[in-house]
Design an enzyme around this catalytic site. Structure first.
Site, mmCIF file in Angstrom:
data_model
loop_
_atom_site.group_PDB
_atom_site.id
_atom_site.type_symbol
_atom_site.label_atom_id
_atom_site.label_comp_id
_atom_site.label_asym_id
_atom_site.label_seq_id
_atom_site.Cartn_x
_atom_site.Cartn_y
_atom_site.Cartn_z
ATOM 1 C CG ASP A 120 -8.842 -11.150 -13.252
ATOM 2 O OD1 ASP A 120 -9.309 -10.049 -13.596
ATOM 3 O OD2 ASP A 120 -7.953 -11.267 -12.386
ATOM 4 C CG ASP A 122 -4.347 -6.441 -14.508
ATOM 5 O OD1 ASP A 122 -3.288 -5.992 -14.973
ATOM 6 O OD2 ASP A 122 -5.455 -5.889 -14.672
#
Length: 379
Positions: A120, A122
């Site tokens: 991922d 953020d």
């Protein structure tokens, strides 16, 4: 497209995606030279979106998924005999141990296998910040990602637009999947492949649509209209920020006064009532508007593994690292496959389908560096 049409169109074909893999770049004999035309990966229909009103608990959900900074060390939704944050976290880590402290165990299982790495962005490669446009990764993190990508096929799967994530990361040797996996592209044709890195055969031009897989492409005009409407309707709410992620929309309320959260939610609901083919989910201080198709980060992981010829293999170890509830779809896929590991990035105890945990992006970087070092030793 009629925005009120309640029925989804047929699943988007993937046999013309152009994400072919050059046979000379694969570590295993490929069953096909180009992208598999018989890939059995469909996009099932879902029920049309249901927009709940505020009485259905959305405000409570917004609060529970968005603890203030001073409470990040404790999540009341996770059962614990102690209200002490440190004790609760320590108890939680007995079930989801640190991937760093368990690194020897992970690498013991990984030895002799091909690792496929999914990340991922953020909260995983960059810290969560008040301004989403300033969620920049550090140079040290970028270097760590670059090094693991030289050893393993590495993908970043984010809710952000693919272009925005690439702008932050700037590495051409990665696979990028934006919009929660609804916009997938291959590494740059300029990337240098070796025996440890399966690089997709890309078209000559970077922006050639044949290098991209977009299962929600038919929703693009609708997303553009809804984005404009959401910008207009939230314009008067101090701190609200609407982000166009191409095939989904993020309505950030991190900088909105909590007393105005209900107003943000209600205005988003009012817009979406006119669009039954869109649905609403929520993450860390963000409301997500997404197409009503059965596609998520877990589906993106399955797609990439399949397209790389790495699915259903006992000699492959997929690892997914993420911090958000949207990453749970990927964690669940790996748990169901029983051949991979999900690693949750969290400083608070919470229920998850992951096997291991890391506390924050600094620990993620340490884990990536360790993966690179151990791979070099294995060569």
């Amino acid at each position: 497209m009629d925005r009120n049409t309640p029925v989804l169109a047929d699943p988007a074909p993937i046999n013309n995606s152009g994400l072919g893999i050059h046979s000379s770049l694969l570590p295993y004999p490929p069953p096909w030279a180009g992208f598999p035309r018989n890939l059995n990966l469909s996009i099932p229909r879902r029920k049309t979106g249901v927009v709940d009103d505020l009485r259905s608990g959305w405000i409570d959900a917004m609060k529970s998924s968005s603890p203030p900074p001073q409470k990040l060390a404790y999540d009341a939704s996770f059962p614990s005999e102690s209200a002490d944050p440190d004790a609760a976290y320590s108890t939680w880590m007995l079930k989801y141990p640190s991937a760093l402290k368990s690194f020897e165990q992970i690498t013991h299982f990984a030895k002799g296998k091909r690792i496929a790495l999914f990340l991922d962005y953020d909260g995983t490669l960059s810290p969560i910040v008040d301004d989403p446009d300033r969620a920049c990764m550090s140079d040290d993190m970028r270097d760590a990602v670059r090094k693991v990508a030289s050893c393993f096929p590495t993908a970043i799967i984010s809710g952000r637009s693919r272009d925005k994530v690439f702008e932050f990361v700037g590495l051409t040797e990665l696979y990028y999947a934006g919009s929660h996996g609804m916009d997938i592209t291959s590494p740059s044709p300029k990337c240098i492949a070796n025996i440890h890195h399966a690089c997709l055969k890309a078209a000559e031009k970077q922006d050639n649509e044949d290098t991209v897989f977009q299962p929600a492409s038919e929703f693009f005009p609708m997303i553009e209209k809804v984005y404009a409407s959401l910008v207009e309707c939230t314009n008067g709410i101090n701190g609200a920020n609407v982000e166009n992620n191409k095939f989904c929309i993020s309505v950030h309320y991190r900088n909105v006064d909590e007393k105005d959260w209900a107003t943000v939610a209600q205005r988003v609901f009012d817009i979406l009532k006119e669009y039954p083919r869109l649905r609403l989910t929520h993450g860390r201080k963000v409301l997500e508007v997404r197409p009503v198709i059965d596609w998520n980060k877990g589906k993106a992981v399955e797609f990439l593994l399949e397209s790389l010829g790495l699915s259903n293999r006992e000699d492959v170890l997929p690892i997914y690292i993420g911090d958000d509830r949207t990453d749970e779809d990927a964690f669940k896929v790996l748990r169901d496959l029983k051949t991979g590991y999900g690693i949750l990035v969290s400083s608070a105890p919470k229920e998850t389908h992951a096997y291991y945990s890391l506390k924050d992006p600094s620990e993620v970087m340490e884990f990536l560096k360790a993966l690179f070092i151990i791979q070099v030793r294995w060569l």
